[in-house]
Design an enzyme around this catalytic site. Structure first.
Site, PDB file in Angstrom:
ATOM      1  N   GLY A  45       1.858   3.939  -2.428  1.00 18.91           N
ATOM      2  CA  GLY A  45       2.255   2.547  -2.553  1.00 18.91           C
ATOM      3  C   GLY A  45       1.072   1.678  -2.924  1.00 18.91           C
ATOM      4  N   GLN A  50      -3.771  -5.902  -3.615  1.00 19.11           N
ATOM      5  CA  GLN A  50      -4.767  -4.821  -3.659  1.00 19.11           C
ATOM      6  C   GLN A  50      -5.426  -4.679  -5.033  1.00 19.11           C
ATOM      7  OE1 GLN A  50      -1.913  -1.825  -1.710  1.00 19.11           O
ATOM      8  NE2 GLN A  50      -3.904  -1.223  -0.893  1.00 19.11           N
ATOM      9  N   CYS A  98      -4.776   3.693   3.723  1.00 19.93           N
ATOM     10  CA  CYS A  98      -4.586   2.579   2.801  1.00 19.93           C
ATOM     11  C   CYS A  98      -5.692   2.632   1.752  1.00 19.93           C
ATOM     12  CB  CYS A  98      -4.653   1.270   3.575  1.00 19.93           C
ATOM     13  SG  CYS A  98      -4.448  -0.186   2.536  1.00 19.93           S
ATOM     14  N   LEU A  99      -5.328   2.419   0.492  1.00 14.56           N
ATOM     15  CA  LEU A  99      -6.326   2.472  -0.581  1.00 14.56           C
ATOM     16  C   LEU A  99      -7.372   1.368  -0.412  1.00 14.56           C
ATOM     17  CD1 LEU A  99      -4.008   3.284  -3.625  1.00 14.56           C
ATOM     18  CD2 LEU A  99      -5.447   4.870  -2.323  1.00 14.56           C
ATOM     19  N   HIS A 140       4.485  -0.958   5.372  1.00 12.93           N
ATOM     20  CA  HIS A 140       3.037  -0.983   5.109  1.00 12.93           C
ATOM     21  C   HIS A 140       2.738  -1.868   3.884  1.00 12.93           C
ATOM     22  CE1 HIS A 140      -1.047   1.079   4.716  1.00 12.93           C
ATOM     23  NE2 HIS A 140      -0.931   0.378   3.595  1.00 12.93           N
ATOM     24  N   GLU A 141       3.473  -1.627   2.797  1.00 15.12           N
ATOM     25  CA  GLU A 141       3.202  -2.364   1.546  1.00 15.12           C
ATOM     26  C   GLU A 141       3.594  -3.833   1.644  1.00 15.12           C
ATOM     27  OE1 GLU A 141       1.306  -1.063  -0.542  1.00 15.12           O
ATOM     28  OE2 GLU A 141       1.488   0.946   0.279  1.00 15.12           O
ATOM     29  N   HIS A 144       1.179  -6.131   3.244  1.00 14.73           N
ATOM     30  CA  HIS A 144       0.090  -6.619   2.381  1.00 14.73           C
ATOM     31  C   HIS A 144       0.437  -7.977   1.780  1.00 14.73           C
ATOM     32  CE1 HIS A 144      -2.849  -3.400   2.257  1.00 14.73           C
ATOM     33  NE2 HIS A 144      -1.951  -2.483   1.957  1.00 14.73           N
TER      34      HIS A 144
HETATM   35 ZN   LIG Z   1      -2.261  -0.438   2.169  1.00 13.05          ZN
END
Ligand SMILES: [Zn+2]
Length: 184
Positions: A45, A50, A98-99, A140-141, A144
């Protein structure tokens, strides 16, 4: 085009992202770039903050899990202006990464079932009840988009344990296999 991923410490990750309208410039290209960036970094995701944009756009791919879960084969979706209407179901603990937090993996408790509304790439509105792994990735996404990260859900003790790694990110010294945009 692969875009650099913004890392912890970047203010955009703490902003509440805005809904967009159908005349948002080059949206198709942006979504294509987000998919390419996410897949290149082995993520499932990616949220627009991000990549530095405070707008409500998310891409999710569950295809990498399709070997174990055939129902996820070719699952590649973009979500425009998503909002979680309700979180329900059993609370389930699962490890997340998480990236934007390279090298950090922590167990997070989340509801197993959610009701969401969003628009697809063609700005057609959807309202769905989602369960299981997809409900986890969506929470999670979509977090953000409200300026939240998964480490906000862990205990003070666990947060203390990862402080060193977070400080490394704040100093701009994090490492990963993909291109990043760090604070320094
Ligand atoms: Zn993340």
């Amino acid at each position: 085009m692969i875009l650099p991923i913004y890392v912890y410490g970047q203010p955009v990750l703490r902003k509440v992202a805005e809904d967009i309208t159908s005349d948002y410039p080059n949206l198709k290209e942006l979504i294509a770039n987000m998919f390419e960036t996410m897949v290149h970094a082995d993520g499932v995701g990616l949220a627009a903050p991000q990549i530095g944009l405070p707008i409500r756009v998310v891409t999710i791919t569950l295809d990498p899990l399709s070997e174990d879960y055939p129902e996820f084969k070719d699952f590649n979706k973009a979500y425009i202006n998503p909002h979680i209407l309700e979180v329900a179901g059993e609370e389930v603990s699962m490890e997340e990464g998480c990236l934007s937090l390279p090298g950090i993996h922590e167990t997070v408790k989340r509801g197993d079932k959610i009701r969401v509304k969003y628009m697809d790439e063609n700005f057609v509105e959807h309202e769905e009840v989602v369960e299981g792994y997809l409900a986890r990735v969506m929470q999670h996404e979509f977090d953000h988009l409200d300026g939240k990260m998964f480490i906000d859900h862990i205990s003070a003790l666990r947060k203390q344990m990862i402080k060193g790694k977070l400080n490394t990110m704040l100093k701009g010294k994090a490492r990963s296999s993909y291109k990043m945009k760090q604070v320094k």
